[in-house]
Design a protein around this motif. Structure first.
Motif, PDB file in Angstrom:
ATOM      1  N   ASN B 120      25.384  16.409   9.356  1.00 32.23           N
ATOM      2  CA  ASN B 120      24.653  16.600   7.846  1.00 32.23           C
ATOM      3  C   ASN B 120      22.747  17.519   8.853  1.00 32.23           C
ATOM      4  N   PRO B 121      22.762  18.891   8.326  1.00 33.30           N
ATOM      5  CA  PRO B 121      20.689  18.823   8.181  1.00 33.30           C
ATOM      6  C   PRO B 121      20.131  17.971   8.183  1.00 33.30           C
ATOM      7  N   THR B 122      19.619  17.274   7.252  1.00 33.72           N
ATOM      8  CA  THR B 122      19.189  16.183   6.401  1.00 33.72           C
ATOM      9  C   THR B 122      18.782  15.210   7.258  1.00 33.72           C
ATOM     10  N   VAL B 123      19.947  14.484   7.999  1.00 33.62           N
ATOM     11  CA  VAL B 123      20.606  13.398   8.703  1.00 33.62           C
ATOM     12  C   VAL B 123      19.649  13.841  10.174  1.00 33.62           C
ATOM     13  N   ALA B 124      19.745  15.229   9.624  1.00 29.04           N
ATOM     14  CA  ALA B 124      19.735  15.322  11.975  1.00 29.04           C
ATOM     15  C   ALA B 124      17.902  15.160  11.361  1.00 29.04           C
ATOM     16  N   ARG B 125      17.243  16.437  10.101  1.00 27.99           N
ATOM     17  CA  ARG B 125      16.314  15.835  10.271  1.00 27.99           C
ATOM     18  C   ARG B 125      15.339  14.657   9.765  1.00 27.99           C
ATOM     19  N   LEU B 126      15.972  14.002   9.012  1.00 26.92           N
ATOM     20  CA  LEU B 126      15.599  12.126   9.109  1.00 26.92           C
ATOM     21  C   LEU B 126      15.115  11.585  10.010  1.00 26.92           C
ATOM     22  N   PHE B 127      16.170  11.907  11.279  1.00 23.16           N
ATOM     23  CA  PHE B 127      16.254  11.682  12.635  1.00 23.16           C
ATOM     24  C   PHE B 127      15.490  11.456  13.394  1.00 23.16           C
ATOM     25  N   ALA B 128      15.713  12.944  13.698  1.00 19.70           N
ATOM     26  CA  ALA B 128      13.683  13.659  13.918  1.00 19.70           C
ATOM     27  C   ALA B 128      12.502  12.882  13.624  1.00 19.70           C
ATOM     28  N   SER B 129      12.133  12.770  12.398  1.00 20.56           N
ATOM     29  CA  SER B 129      11.262  12.462  11.993  1.00 20.56           C
ATOM     30  C   SER B 129      10.907  11.262  12.278  1.00 20.56           C
ATOM     31  N   ASN B 130      12.158  10.104  11.503  1.00 21.01           N
ATOM     32  CA  ASN B 130      11.740   8.455  12.093  1.00 21.01           C
ATOM     33  C   ASN B 130      11.622   8.796  13.888  1.00 21.01           C
ATOM     34  N   VAL B 131      11.743   9.200  14.265  1.00 28.49           N
ATOM     35  CA  VAL B 131      11.845   8.988  15.837  1.00 28.49           C
ATOM     36  C   VAL B 131       9.706   9.508  16.109  1.00 28.49           C
ATOM     37  N   ARG B 132       9.800  10.358  15.567  1.00 29.25           N
ATOM     38  CA  ARG B 132       8.240  10.793  16.001  1.00 29.25           C
ATOM     39  C   ARG B 132       7.022   9.523  14.901  1.00 29.25           C
ATOM     40  N   LEU B 133       7.803   9.324  14.462  1.00 30.35           N
ATOM     41  CA  LEU B 133       7.396   8.351  13.339  1.00 30.35           C
ATOM     42  C   LEU B 133       7.123   6.711  13.653  1.00 30.35           C
ATOM     43  N   ALA B 134       8.119   6.781  14.722  1.00 28.47           N
ATOM     44  CA  ALA B 134       8.390   5.215  14.797  1.00 28.47           C
ATOM     45  C   ALA B 134       7.478   5.475  16.960  1.00 28.47           C
ATOM     46  N   LEU B 135       7.049   6.720  16.949  1.00 30.46           N
ATOM     47  CA  LEU B 135       7.092   6.790  18.139  1.00 30.46           C
ATOM     48  C   LEU B 135       4.983   6.842  17.765  1.00 30.46           C
ATOM     49  N   ALA B 136       5.052   7.370  16.717  1.00 29.80           N
ATOM     50  CA  ALA B 136       3.081   7.114  16.136  1.00 29.80           C
ATOM     51  C   ALA B 136       3.351   6.392  15.953  1.00 29.80           C
ATOM     52  N   VAL B 137       3.823   5.249  15.596  1.00 27.62           N
ATOM     53  CA  VAL B 137       3.454   3.864  15.440  1.00 27.62           C
ATOM     54  C   VAL B 137       3.451   3.093  16.918  1.00 27.62           C
ATOM     55  N   LEU B 138       4.051   3.413  17.673  1.00 28.67           N
ATOM     56  CA  LEU B 138       4.195   2.625  18.812  1.00 28.67           C
ATOM     57  C   LEU B 138       2.759   2.743  19.461  1.00 28.67           C
ATOM     58  N   ARG B 139       2.385   3.895  19.677  1.00 33.55           N
ATOM     59  CA  ARG B 139       1.194   4.423  20.239  1.00 33.55           C
ATOM     60  C   ARG B 139      -0.119   3.501  19.569  1.00 33.55           C
ATOM     61  N   LEU B 140       0.551   3.911  18.107  1.00 32.52           N
ATOM     62  CA  LEU B 140      -1.394   3.338  17.360  1.00 32.52           C
ATOM     63  C   LEU B 140      -1.076   1.346  18.373  1.00 32.52           C
ATOM     64  N   ARG B 141       0.140   1.106  18.221  1.00 34.29           N
ATOM     65  CA  ARG B 141       0.172  -0.098  18.283  1.00 34.29           C
ATOM     66  C   ARG B 141      -0.461  -0.563  19.993  1.00 34.29           C
ATOM     67  N   GLN B 142      -0.175   0.547  21.109  1.00 39.36           N
ATOM     68  CA  GLN B 142      -0.839   0.440  22.252  1.00 39.36           C
ATOM     69  C   GLN B 142      -2.851   0.603  21.899  1.00 39.36           C
ATOM     70  N   SER B 143      -2.577   1.522  21.582  1.00 40.08           N
ATOM     71  CA  SER B 143      -3.835   2.003  21.123  1.00 40.08           C
ATOM     72  C   SER B 143      -5.149   0.351  20.770  1.00 40.08           C
ATOM     73  N   THR B 144      -4.492  -0.214  19.448  1.00 36.87           N
ATOM     74  CA  THR B 144      -5.078  -1.521  19.143  1.00 36.87           C
ATOM     75  C   THR B 144      -4.745  -2.490  20.452  1.00 36.87           C
ATOM     76  N   HIS B 145      -4.225  -1.998  20.683  1.00 34.66           N
ATOM     77  CA  HIS B 145      -3.954  -3.661  21.910  1.00 34.66           C
ATOM     78  C   HIS B 145      -4.647  -3.029  22.989  1.00 34.66           C
ATOM     79  N   ALA B 146      -4.950  -2.079  23.298  1.00 33.68           N
ATOM     80  CA  ALA B 146      -6.080  -1.294  24.701  1.00 33.68           C
ATOM     81  C   ALA B 146      -7.426  -1.726  24.550  1.00 33.68           C
ATOM     82  N   ASP B 147      -8.175  -1.730  22.772  1.00 29.09           N
ATOM     83  CA  ASP B 147      -8.788  -2.158  22.182  1.00 29.09           C
ATOM     84  C   ASP B 147      -9.590  -3.542  22.242  1.00 29.09           C
ATOM     85  N   ARG B 148      -8.188  -4.268  22.393  1.00 28.08           N
ATOM     86  CA  ARG B 148      -8.916  -5.505  22.629  1.00 28.08           C
ATOM     87  C   ARG B 148      -9.449  -6.006  23.449  1.00 28.08           C
TER      88      ARG B 148
END
Lengths: 184, 148
Positions: B120-148
């Motif tokens: 289903n195209p909506t499921v495919a989009r949701l998957f890609a969108s969620n991975v994009r968001l998960a990557l952004a969350v991990l990058r945010l955590r990484q930069s917060t960790h580096a700032d400390r």
């Protein structure tokens, strides 16, 4: 005097709806160009989205998780991403409803005992579903998907119910006549 | 007379795949990417030497296709928090430099090839969108960790 204020309020509401529509259209256009035509071809052949995925898409838990990270940039990204996917779901659902209705009309043409009342009821259900999609499209553009989980799930279940009913009708219309019976 | 139900070859191959190959992968995303990697980019057909030897090319292909679809729907239905956890586990198991990994995944979006055909195209989009968001969350955590 009330007439003037009423007209002004009406115009304002209309303007807001128009703005929300334009915003929603822009978001969905962005996501459409990202995936190309293959996606549209696919939506013609595949099944409707499952209720589990719909509730996941409109989930407030994900929104809460993102808010907890306290990053405005991430919150913006989340809102943009989810709005684009939710609008795509509405468009796909709307196309799915059209497909079901088209098939129903084809089956109706083959049906020997067409009931006008039943056909009118089906048409009203179709119109109601299309209206839901239109309202959802505007509301998602205005409020974002997270506040509309209940409405989206209701629409999804309703579509599935209507879809199943129409499939039964199509099957009945295609069934061979039993031996000895005469068709009209 | 006891009624013995013999499992279908595809089901048997599927269970074999779960036991021998997929159980060794520590996260859902890893299993999904592994299954996607058994698909030929040009033809869309799946292939796994060991599975094809034990069963047949056709049976192995069907089992891989089913496993791929199931793995995909499982990951697509994960909450964002679960996906972030799963992606972090995948990152750890890859033993790559986390910063480089995240940057490359954000640029190349290799997870898009993990989407099976005819979902289903909506499921495919949701998957890609969620991975994009998960990557952004991990990058945010990484930069917060580096700032400390």
């Amino acid at each position: 005097m009330i007439g003037v204020w009423g007209a002004l309020a009406g115009a304002l509401v209309l303007l807001l709806v128009l703005l929300a529509w334009l915003r929603a259209e822009a978001s969905s256009k962005d996501s459409r160009s990202d995936w190309g035509e293959a996606d549209q071809e696919q939506s013609e052949s595949v099944e409707a989205c499952s209720p589990e995925i719909v509730s996941q898409l409109f989930s407030a838990a994900d929104s809460k998780f993102i808010s907890g990270l306290e990053s405005p940039g991430l919150e913006n990204l989340f809102r943009r991403e989810r709005t684009a996917v939710a609008l795509h779901w509405v468009q796909e659902t709307s196309a799915f409803i059209n497909k079901i209705m088209r098939r129903h009309l084809e089956a109706s043409r083959l049906s020997a005992d067409l009931e006008i009342a039943e056909e009118a009821r089906t048409f009203l259900q179709y119109a109601r579903l299309k209206l839901y999609c239109g309202i959802l499209f505007v509301l998602i553009g205005l409020l974002g998907p997270q506040r509309l989980a209940g409405t989206a799930l209701y629409a999804e279940r309703f579509i599935q119910r209507v879809g199943e009913g129409l499939v039964e009708f199509q099957l009945a219309a295609r069934l061979p006549e039993p031996d000895g019976s005469e068709s009209l | 007379m006891s009624a013995m139900v013999k499992p279908l070859p595809v089901q048997e191959a599927y269970e074999d795949l779960l036991q021998r190959s997929l159980s060794r992968i520590p996260c859902d995303l890893g299993r999904l990417l592994y299954l996607a990697s058994t698909r030929d980019y040009n033809t869309g057909n799946y292939h796994h030497d060991g599975l094809a030897d034990r069963f047949s090319v056709k049976v192995a292909r069907s089992a891989l296709e089913i496993a791929h679809r199931q793995a995909f729907y499982k990951v697509a239905a994960l909450s964002l928090e679960e996906l972030v956890r799963d992606l972090a586990a995948y990152l750890e198991s890859s033993r790559e430099n986390p910063e480089e990994f995240l940057r490359t995944w954000q640029r190349l979006e290799p997870y898009r090839i993990a989407i099976p055909m005819e979902v289903n195209p909506t499921v495919a989009r949701l998957f890609a969108s969620n991975v994009r968001l998960a990557l952004a969350v991990l990058r945010l955590r990484q930069s917060t960790h580096a700032d400390r």
